[in-house]
Design a protein around this motif. Structure first.
Motif, PDB file in Angstrom:
ATOM      1  N   ARG A 133      46.261  60.135  85.926  1.00  0.00           N
ATOM      2  CA  ARG A 133      45.407  61.120  85.166  1.00  0.00           C
ATOM      3  C   ARG A 133      45.088  60.794  83.906  1.00  0.00           C
ATOM      4  O   ARG A 133      44.874  61.483  83.070  1.00  0.00           O
ATOM      5  N   GLY A 134      45.157  59.665  83.513  1.00  0.00           N
ATOM      6  CA  GLY A 134      45.166  58.773  82.202  1.00  0.00           C
ATOM      7  C   GLY A 134      45.135  57.578  81.834  1.00  0.00           C
ATOM      8  O   GLY A 134      45.645  56.919  82.873  1.00  0.00           O
ATOM      9  N   GLN A 135      45.303  56.982  80.754  1.00  0.00           N
ATOM     10  CA  GLN A 135      45.705  55.733  80.558  1.00  0.00           C
ATOM     11  C   GLN A 135      46.271  55.505  79.288  1.00  0.00           C
ATOM     12  O   GLN A 135      46.433  56.458  78.467  1.00  0.00           O
ATOM     13  N   TYR A 136      47.246  54.528  79.230  1.00  0.00           N
ATOM     14  CA  TYR A 136      48.179  54.415  78.370  1.00  0.00           C
ATOM     15  C   TYR A 136      48.006  52.914  77.597  1.00  0.00           C
ATOM     16  O   TYR A 136      47.667  52.026  78.280  1.00  0.00           O
ATOM     17  N   TRP A 137      48.534  52.836  76.327  1.00  0.00           N
ATOM     18  CA  TRP A 137      48.745  51.612  75.663  1.00  0.00           C
ATOM     19  C   TRP A 137      50.071  51.307  75.001  1.00  0.00           C
ATOM     20  O   TRP A 137      50.357  52.329  74.325  1.00  0.00           O
ATOM     21  N   LYS A 138      50.865  50.550  75.481  1.00  0.00           N
ATOM     22  CA  LYS A 138      52.159  50.354  74.718  1.00  0.00           C
ATOM     23  C   LYS A 138      52.066  49.864  73.186  1.00  0.00           C
ATOM     24  O   LYS A 138      51.490  48.960  72.999  1.00  0.00           O
ATOM     25  N   ILE A 139      52.683  50.702  72.512  1.00  0.00           N
ATOM     26  CA  ILE A 139      52.847  50.382  71.031  1.00  0.00           C
ATOM     27  C   ILE A 139      53.759  49.181  70.555  1.00  0.00           C
ATOM     28  O   ILE A 139      54.851  49.612  71.253  1.00  0.00           O
ATOM     29  N   PRO A 140      53.541  48.259  70.238  1.00  0.00           N
ATOM     30  CA  PRO A 140      54.540  47.058  70.076  1.00  0.00           C
ATOM     31  C   PRO A 140      55.955  47.660  69.445  1.00  0.00           C
ATOM     32  O   PRO A 140      55.800  48.382  68.496  1.00  0.00           O
ATOM     33  N   THR A 141      56.957  47.288  70.199  1.00  0.00           N
ATOM     34  CA  THR A 141      58.327  47.649  69.616  1.00  0.00           C
ATOM     35  C   THR A 141      58.874  47.345  68.392  1.00  0.00           C
ATOM     36  O   THR A 141      59.676  47.911  67.889  1.00  0.00           O
TER      37      THR A 141
ATOM     38  N   LEU B  19      50.581  54.995  73.388  1.00  0.00           N
ATOM     39  CA  LEU B  19      49.172  56.012  72.795  1.00  0.00           C
ATOM     40  C   LEU B  19      48.795  56.422  74.373  1.00  0.00           C
ATOM     41  O   LEU B  19      48.902  55.745  75.275  1.00  0.00           O
ATOM     42  N   TRP B  20      48.222  57.785  74.454  1.00  0.00           N
ATOM     43  CA  TRP B  20      47.927  57.939  75.882  1.00  0.00           C
ATOM     44  C   TRP B  20      46.705  58.981  75.742  1.00  0.00           C
ATOM     45  O   TRP B  20      46.393  59.683  74.677  1.00  0.00           O
ATOM     46  N   VAL B  21      45.384  58.865  76.693  1.00  0.00           N
ATOM     47  CA  VAL B  21      44.475  59.393  76.427  1.00  0.00           C
ATOM     48  C   VAL B  21      44.451  59.986  78.034  1.00  0.00           C
ATOM     49  O   VAL B  21      44.609  59.453  79.116  1.00  0.00           O
ATOM     50  N   PRO B  22      43.728  61.241  78.265  1.00  0.00           N
ATOM     51  CA  PRO B  22      43.728  61.810  79.695  1.00  0.00           C
ATOM     52  C   PRO B  22      42.574  61.162  80.407  1.00  0.00           C
ATOM     53  O   PRO B  22      41.637  60.674  79.837  1.00  0.00           O
ATOM     54  N   GLU B  23      42.440  61.328  81.653  1.00  0.00           N
ATOM     55  CA  GLU B  23      41.419  60.934  82.417  1.00  0.00           C
ATOM     56  C   GLU B  23      39.994  61.480  82.168  1.00  0.00           C
ATOM     57  O   GLU B  23      39.858  62.648  81.699  1.00  0.00           O
ATOM     58  N   GLY B  24      39.033  60.668  81.992  1.00  0.00           N
ATOM     59  CA  GLY B  24      37.655  60.992  81.602  1.00  0.00           C
ATOM     60  C   GLY B  24      37.515  60.980  80.086  1.00  0.00           C
ATOM     61  O   GLY B  24      36.461  61.202  79.759  1.00  0.00           O
ATOM     62  N   SER B  25      38.489  60.532  79.411  1.00  0.00           N
ATOM     63  CA  SER B  25      38.178  60.155  78.010  1.00  0.00           C
ATOM     64  C   SER B  25      37.169  59.212  77.891  1.00  0.00           C
ATOM     65  O   SER B  25      37.548  58.100  78.686  1.00  0.00           O
ATOM     66  N   PRO B  26      36.488  59.181  76.908  1.00  0.00           N
ATOM     67  CA  PRO B  26      35.542  57.936  76.609  1.00  0.00           C
ATOM     68  C   PRO B  26      36.299  56.686  75.870  1.00  0.00           C
ATOM     69  O   PRO B  26      35.842  55.685  75.567  1.00  0.00           O
ATOM     70  N   LEU B  27      37.495  57.077  75.400  1.00  0.00           N
ATOM     71  CA  LEU B  27      38.184  56.041  74.465  1.00  0.00           C
ATOM     72  C   LEU B  27      38.961  55.210  75.636  1.00  0.00           C
ATOM     73  O   LEU B  27      39.466  55.147  76.599  1.00  0.00           O
ATOM     74  N   ASP B  28      38.477  53.748  75.055  1.00  0.00           N
ATOM     75  CA  ASP B  28      39.302  52.608  75.786  1.00  0.00           C
ATOM     76  C   ASP B  28      40.620  51.855  75.147  1.00  0.00           C
ATOM     77  O   ASP B  28      40.257  51.238  74.251  1.00  0.00           O
ATOM     78  N   LEU B  29      41.628  52.469  75.415  1.00  0.00           N
ATOM     79  CA  LEU B  29      42.791  51.985  74.729  1.00  0.00           C
ATOM     80  C   LEU B  29      42.915  50.489  75.029  1.00  0.00           C
ATOM     81  O   LEU B  29      43.472  49.806  74.108  1.00  0.00           O
ATOM     82  N   LYS B  30      42.529  49.954  76.103  1.00  0.00           N
ATOM     83  CA  LYS B  30      42.883  48.651  76.738  1.00  0.00           C
ATOM     84  C   LYS B  30      42.352  47.788  75.744  1.00  0.00           C
ATOM     85  O   LYS B  30      42.827  46.587  75.358  1.00  0.00           O
ATOM     86  N   THR B  31      40.959  48.137  75.148  1.00  0.00           N
ATOM     87  CA  THR B  31      40.112  47.215  74.557  1.00  0.00           C
ATOM     88  C   THR B  31      40.678  47.348  72.947  1.00  0.00           C
ATOM     89  O   THR B  31      40.762  46.288  72.175  1.00  0.00           O
ATOM     90  N   SER B  32      40.750  48.637  72.472  1.00  0.00           N
ATOM     91  CA  SER B  32      40.941  48.859  71.003  1.00  0.00           C
ATOM     92  C   SER B  32      42.653  48.890  70.790  1.00  0.00           C
ATOM     93  O   SER B  32      42.873  48.798  69.378  1.00  0.00           O
ATOM     94  N   GLY B  33      43.468  49.380  71.529  1.00  0.00           N
ATOM     95  CA  GLY B  33      44.879  49.578  71.116  1.00  0.00           C
ATOM     96  C   GLY B  33      44.831  50.762  69.904  1.00  0.00           C
ATOM     97  O   GLY B  33      43.907  51.579  69.992  1.00  0.00           O
TER      98      GLY B  33
ATOM     99  N   VAL C  69      50.529  60.197  70.740  1.00  0.00           N
ATOM    100  CA  VAL C  69      51.601  59.562  71.097  1.00  0.00           C
ATOM    101  C   VAL C  69      52.588  59.969  71.736  1.00  0.00           C
ATOM    102  O   VAL C  69      53.265  60.871  71.369  1.00  0.00           O
ATOM    103  N   LEU C  70      52.936  59.387  72.877  1.00  0.00           N
ATOM    104  CA  LEU C  70      54.252  59.992  73.999  1.00  0.00           C
ATOM    105  C   LEU C  70      55.183  58.938  73.873  1.00  0.00           C
ATOM    106  O   LEU C  70      54.881  57.695  73.674  1.00  0.00           O
TER     107      LEU C  70
END
Length: 265
Positions: free
Chosen positions: A208-216, A115-129, A194-195
């Motif tokens: 310029r963004g944050q990502y969260w690895k989707i479990p394989t 999962l990927w969101v660009p820099e400045g997004s209010p979404l917190d992938l690290k917490t919510s996945g 999803v990238l």
């Protein structure tokens, strides 16, 4: 007078011969046409650079796109020498249809999705996945078209695994390939997407963004394979390039871009 005209005629014939030789001489560099899945763009650019430095007599002409679209083109005898798909399905189909010899089929990498969101997004992938996809702030979710792109199909499988797909399917924005999917997110046409992991390993996205690895284990293994087309006018050069990609230099680059070495398939 006759001698002068004869001299002029001989000079003219010699000039024509020189011109014909120049026009019909073989070029010094052989051009190898490569069809490559869009997720490979950054890794393949580096592979291309090093390969051409080591093989100055071979020039790569690489086109990027969705594996499904390339499959359709290659089935219609599009003029490519070698195909690097984002899965095993499309190269296998080309083997079955007689466009690629079994001995010229090869797996070369195994990929992952994030999962990927660009820099400045209010979404917190690290917490919510992946549960972030249910956030009311998420209006559009970008994925590659699962009918054409294996990474898009993997995205759908992961969403189904987490029992989210039915709740969010109406929010999906489909890119023709994984590169267009990334563009949708960067241009704010989608809030999250999803990238391929390989696309977020490059500085222009990693910084310029944050990502969260989707479990394989939530989607089918993405083994990427390729093949040399029987219609290639340069099969020896195509095999040489294949061996480079499968060799230490090529595999080191692919690993650095987030791929792993695949099991034979």
């Amino acid at each position: 007078m006759k001698f002068q005209w004869l001299l002029i005629l001989l000079t003219f014939i010699a000039g024509c011969a020189d011109s014909y030789t120049e026009q019909t001489s073989e070029p010094d560099t052989l051009v190898l046409k490569v069809a490559a899945a869009a997720n490979l763009q950054y890794a393949m650019t580096e592979i291309e650079k090093i390969f051409e430095e080591n093989q100055p007599d071979i020039s790569l002409e690489i086109s990027y796109g969705s594996s499904g679209n390339f499959f359709s083109q290659l089935s219609q005898l599009a003029p490519y020498d070698i195909f690097f798909s984002a899965d095993t399905k499309y190269p296998r189909k080309l083997v079955e249809q007689g466009f690629i010899a079994e001995t010229d089929y090869f797996p070369y990498a195994s990929g992952q999705i994030v999962l990927w969101v660009p820099e400045g997004s209010p979404l917190d992938l690290k917490t919510s996945g992946i549960q972030i996809l249910l956030d009311p702030a998420v209006k559009k979710i970008a994925i590659a078209n699962p009918r054409l792109a294996p990474y898009g199909l993997a995205a759908v499988e992961a969403m189904q695994h987490f029992q989210l797909y039915d709740q969010i399917k109406d929010k999906l924005v489909l890119g023709e390939n994984i590169s267009q999917t990334a563009h949708f997110i960067e241009s704010k046409a989608a809030d999250v997407g999803v990238l391929a992991f390989s696309l977020v390993r490059v500085p222009e996205r990693n910084d310029r963004g944050q990502y969260w690895k989707i479990p394989t284990d939530t989607y089918s293994q993405i083994i990427q394979a390729g093949g040399i087309l029987k219609t290639s006018p340069h099969p020896a050069a195509a095999r040489h390039f294949r061996e480079f990609v499968l060799g230490p230099n090529g595999q080191e680059i692919l690993t650095r871009f987030g791929y792993s070495i695949p099991e034979a398939n």
